[in-house]
Design a protein around this motif. Structure first.
Motif, PDB file in Angstrom:
ATOM      1  N   SER A   1       0.832  -1.201   0.000  1.00 45.89           N
ATOM      2  CA  SER A   1       0.000   0.000   0.000  1.00 45.89           C
ATOM      3  C   SER A   1       0.868   1.253   0.000  1.00 45.89           C
ATOM      4  CB  SER A   1      -0.914   0.017   1.229  1.00 45.89           C
ATOM      5  OG  SER A   1      -0.201   0.408   2.385  1.00 45.89           O
ATOM      6  N   VAL A   2       0.253   2.396  -0.266  1.00 46.39           N
ATOM      7  CA  VAL A   2       0.994   3.667  -0.290  1.00 46.39           C
ATOM      8  C   VAL A   2       1.182   4.239   1.102  1.00 46.39           C
ATOM      9  CG1 VAL A   2       0.121   4.229  -2.580  1.00 46.39           C
ATOM     10  CG2 VAL A   2      -1.098   5.086  -0.570  1.00 46.39           C
ATOM     11  N   PHE A   3       0.543   3.645   2.091  1.00 49.19           N
ATOM     12  CA  PHE A   3       0.538   4.232   3.423  1.00 49.19           C
ATOM     13  C   PHE A   3       1.811   3.942   4.215  1.00 49.19           C
ATOM     14  CE2 PHE A   3      -4.046   3.876   2.479  1.00 49.19           C
ATOM     15  CZ  PHE A   3      -4.405   5.203   2.676  1.00 49.19           C
ATOM     16  N   ALA A   4       2.093   4.815   5.167  1.00 46.68           N
ATOM     17  CA  ALA A   4       3.209   4.620   6.086  1.00 46.68           C
ATOM     18  C   ALA A   4       2.884   3.465   7.034  1.00 46.68           C
ATOM     19  CB  ALA A   4       3.455   5.899   6.883  1.00 46.68           C
ATOM     20  N   GLY A   5       3.934   2.864   7.586  1.00 48.10           N
ATOM     21  CA  GLY A   5       3.716   1.755   8.496  1.00 48.10           C
ATOM     22  C   GLY A   5       4.977   1.403   9.256  1.00 48.10           C
ATOM     23  N   TYR A   6       5.083   0.132   9.610  1.00 46.58           N
ATOM     24  CA  TYR A   6       6.153  -0.342  10.489  1.00 46.58           C
ATOM     25  C   TYR A   6       7.000  -1.399   9.769  1.00 46.58           C
ATOM     26  CZ  TYR A   6       2.620   1.667  13.545  1.00 46.58           C
ATOM     27  OH  TYR A   6       1.690   2.505  14.103  1.00 46.58           O
ATOM     28  N   TYR A   7       8.262  -1.475  10.170  1.00 41.57           N
ATOM     29  CA  TYR A   7       9.168  -2.392   9.486  1.00 41.57           C
ATOM     30  C   TYR A   7      10.089  -3.074  10.486  1.00 41.57           C
ATOM     31  CZ  TYR A   7      12.586  -4.176   6.127  1.00 41.57           C
ATOM     32  OH  TYR A   7      13.414  -4.994   5.396  1.00 41.57           O
TER      33      TYR A   7
ATOM     34  N   GLY B   1      11.689  -0.201  12.990  1.00 37.83           N
ATOM     35  CA  GLY B   1      11.313   1.189  12.749  1.00 37.83           C
ATOM     36  C   GLY B   1      10.185   1.284  11.755  1.00 37.83           C
ATOM     37  N   GLY B   2      10.266   2.291  10.878  1.00 39.60           N
ATOM     38  CA  GLY B   2       9.226   2.436   9.871  1.00 39.60           C
ATOM     39  C   GLY B   2       9.024   3.882   9.469  1.00 39.60           C
ATOM     40  N   GLY B   3       7.871   4.140   8.869  1.00 37.43           N
ATOM     41  CA  GLY B   3       7.562   5.435   8.285  1.00 37.43           C
ATOM     42  C   GLY B   3       7.121   5.217   6.855  1.00 37.43           C
ATOM     43  N   ILE B   4       7.589   6.052   5.943  1.00 39.54           N
ATOM     44  CA  ILE B   4       7.273   5.872   4.529  1.00 39.54           C
ATOM     45  C   ILE B   4       8.558   6.020   3.721  1.00 39.54           C
ATOM     46  CG2 ILE B   4       6.639   8.313   4.177  1.00 39.54           C
ATOM     47  CD1 ILE B   4       4.423   7.236   2.244  1.00 39.54           C
ATOM     48  N   TRP B   5       8.841   5.007   2.880  1.00 43.40           N
ATOM     49  CA  TRP B   5      10.107   4.909   2.157  1.00 43.40           C
ATOM     50  C   TRP B   5       9.919   5.283   0.689  1.00 43.40           C
ATOM     51  CZ3 TRP B   5      15.223   4.185   2.914  1.00 43.40           C
ATOM     52  CH2 TRP B   5      15.997   3.739   1.832  1.00 43.40           C
ATOM     53  N   MET B   6      10.588   6.330   0.238  1.00 44.01           N
ATOM     54  CA  MET B   6      10.624   6.741  -1.166  1.00 44.01           C
ATOM     55  C   MET B   6       9.236   6.717  -1.823  1.00 44.01           C
ATOM     56  SD  MET B   6      13.731   7.619  -1.810  1.00 44.01           S
ATOM     57  CE  MET B   6      13.958   7.562  -3.602  1.00 44.01           C
ATOM     58  N   PRO B   7       8.295   7.489  -1.289  1.00 49.29           N
ATOM     59  CA  PRO B   7       6.961   7.515  -1.907  1.00 49.29           C
ATOM     60  C   PRO B   7       7.008   8.124  -3.305  1.00 49.29           C
ATOM     61  CG  PRO B   7       7.183   9.250  -0.261  1.00 49.29           C
ATOM     62  CD  PRO B   7       8.396   8.386  -0.133  1.00 49.29           C
TER      63      PRO B   7
ATOM     64  N   TRP C   1      10.511   9.530   4.907  1.00 52.16           N
ATOM     65  CA  TRP C   1      10.341   9.922   6.309  1.00 52.16           C
ATOM     66  C   TRP C   1      10.314   8.637   7.130  1.00 52.16           C
ATOM     67  CZ3 TRP C   1       8.269  12.254   2.120  1.00 52.16           C
ATOM     68  CH2 TRP C   1       8.528  13.618   1.963  1.00 52.16           C
ATOM     69  N   ILE C   2      11.496   8.220   7.559  1.00 56.04           N
ATOM     70  CA  ILE C   2      11.612   6.956   8.279  1.00 56.04           C
ATOM     71  C   ILE C   2      12.509   7.135   9.499  1.00 56.04           C
ATOM     72  CG2 ILE C   2      11.231   5.481   6.255  1.00 56.04           C
ATOM     73  CD1 ILE C   2      14.256   5.112   6.083  1.00 56.04           C
ATOM     74  N   ALA C   3      12.323   6.243  10.457  1.00 60.09           N
ATOM     75  CA  ALA C   3      13.146   6.217  11.663  1.00 60.09           C
ATOM     76  C   ALA C   3      13.531   4.772  11.925  1.00 60.09           C
ATOM     77  CB  ALA C   3      12.377   6.794  12.850  1.00 60.09           C
ATOM     78  N   MET C   4      14.736   4.570  12.461  1.00 57.44           N
ATOM     79  CA  MET C   4      15.232   3.212  12.676  1.00 57.44           C
ATOM     80  C   MET C   4      15.960   3.117  14.020  1.00 57.44           C
ATOM     81  SD  MET C   4      16.731   2.264   8.881  1.00 57.44           S
ATOM     82  CE  MET C   4      17.956   3.579   8.951  1.00 57.44           C
TER      83      MET C   4
ATOM     84  N   MET D   1       3.805   9.514  14.246  1.00 58.68           N
ATOM     85  CA  MET D   1       4.284   9.945  12.942  1.00 58.68           C
ATOM     86  C   MET D   1       3.577   9.185  11.823  1.00 58.68           C
ATOM     87  SD  MET D   1       8.139  10.215  11.316  1.00 58.68           S
ATOM     88  CE  MET D   1       8.227   8.544  10.636  1.00 58.68           C
ATOM     89  N   VAL D   2       3.359   7.901  12.019  1.00 62.83           N
ATOM     90  CA  VAL D   2       2.637   7.094  11.031  1.00 62.83           C
ATOM     91  C   VAL D   2       1.233   7.662  10.816  1.00 62.83           C
ATOM     92  CG1 VAL D   2       1.616   4.824  10.590  1.00 62.83           C
ATOM     93  CG2 VAL D   2       3.965   4.994  11.448  1.00 62.83           C
ATOM     94  N   ILE D   3       0.560   8.000  11.901  1.00 58.80           N
ATOM     95  CA  ILE D   3      -0.785   8.576  11.821  1.00 58.80           C
ATOM     96  C   ILE D   3      -0.748   9.909  11.078  1.00 58.80           C
ATOM     97  CG2 ILE D   3      -2.665   9.583  13.177  1.00 58.80           C
ATOM     98  CD1 ILE D   3      -2.073   7.465  15.327  1.00 58.80           C
ATOM     99  N   PHE D   4       0.246  10.735  11.399  1.00 58.92           N
ATOM    100  CA  PHE D   4       0.385  12.048  10.758  1.00 58.92           C
ATOM    101  C   PHE D   4       0.558  11.895   9.252  1.00 58.92           C
ATOM    102  CE2 PHE D   4       2.754  15.616   9.116  1.00 58.92           C
ATOM    103  CZ  PHE D   4       2.266  16.724   9.790  1.00 58.92           C
ATOM    104  N   ILE D   5       1.460  11.022   8.837  1.00 57.84           N
ATOM    105  CA  ILE D   5       1.716  10.827   7.407  1.00 57.84           C
ATOM    106  C   ILE D   5       0.491  10.253   6.710  1.00 57.84           C
ATOM    107  CG2 ILE D   5       3.064   9.507   5.722  1.00 57.84           C
ATOM    108  CD1 ILE D   5       5.435   9.733   7.665  1.00 57.84           C
ATOM    109  N   ASN D   6      -0.133   9.275   7.325  1.00 55.85           N
ATOM    110  CA  ASN D   6      -1.282   8.635   6.682  1.00 55.85           C
ATOM    111  C   ASN D   6      -2.478   9.564   6.581  1.00 55.85           C
ATOM    112  OD1 ASN D   6       0.130   6.319   6.183  1.00 55.85           O
ATOM    113  ND2 ASN D   6      -0.670   5.201   7.947  1.00 55.85           N
TER     114      ASN D   6
END
Length: 224
Positions: free
Chosen positions: A94-100, A111-117, A182-185, A212-217
């Protein structure tokens, strides 16, 4: 926690990255994959109690394939020497931010966030940061966030040299607008991976990332 045999398989694979060896050790791979899948499902079940956007995700659908795509790579090694899982609202693609979660002896992290959207998503995220910078800054500079992640990932390959077109060059959010991801690890030691506290450590990291995930999504709700 993960089994030490799972780490051993990944280490051995990195030294024997070829199909004959892999086929001869298929049982060990299956055991390692099952171990990793079980752990990721435990993470989903636990963190899903706080983030209902991932509650229905299945671990087996969050894992990346072990096979490498070598079509456009000079490195023709057939297998990845890591196991990864992307736990996102809407699924792994999906296009949404999440966890990794990244399992790779010596280089593991959570970590997670959104990678190279893609450009439409990138534009939406930057606009949201611009419009709501005080809120975003409060999230990524909070004690809970910085204690675990320090800061967002800012390597040179993930950052523009100047504030992107459409924004004032003196924009107070400029350093965040220049980011391409926008990712953090948080790094994990091998000892962390086999510790009984791994689940707690992972969920705690995801909880710190969730605002941050909520903010981006929120920014991506209406991507056209």
């Amino acid at each position: 926690m993960l089994q030490s045999s799972t780490l051993k398989f990944i280490k051995d694979l990195s030294k024997n990255n070829n199909k004959p060896w892999f086929d001869a050790h298929r049982k060990q791979y299956d055991a390692a994959k099952t171990d990793f899948t079980t752990f990721i499902q435990a993470v989903i079940d636990k963190h899903g109690l706080k983030d209902d956007s991932i509650r229905e995700q299945e671990a087996k659908k969050c894992l990346f394939r072990i096979n490498r795509d070598v079509r456009f790579s000079k490195d023709k090694s057939p297998y990845k020497t890591n196991m990864g899982a992307s736990i996102n609202r809407g699924g792994r693609k999906s296009v949404f931010a999440g966890y990794y979660f990244h399992l790779e002896p010596g280089q593991s992290f959570v970590g997670g966030g959104i990678w190279m959207p893609m450009p439409p998503e990138t534009k939406k995220v930057r606009q949201e940061i611009d419009y709501c910078f005080d809120e975003f800054k409060k999230i990524v500079q909070s004690k809970k966030f910085t204690n675990i992640y320090g800061d967002l990932y800012r390597e040179e390959d993930m950052t523009l040299s100047r504030v992107p077109q459409g924004f004032d060059k003196n924009n107070p959010a400029g350093e965040y607008l220049k980011l391409k991801s926008w990712i953090a690890m948080q790094s994990l030691k091998d000892a962390d991976l086999t510790s009984k506290d791994l689940l707690k450590k992972t969920v705690t990291a995801f909880e710190a990332l969730q605002p941050m995930v909520i903010f981006i999504n929120r920014a991506l709700e209406n991507v056209e």
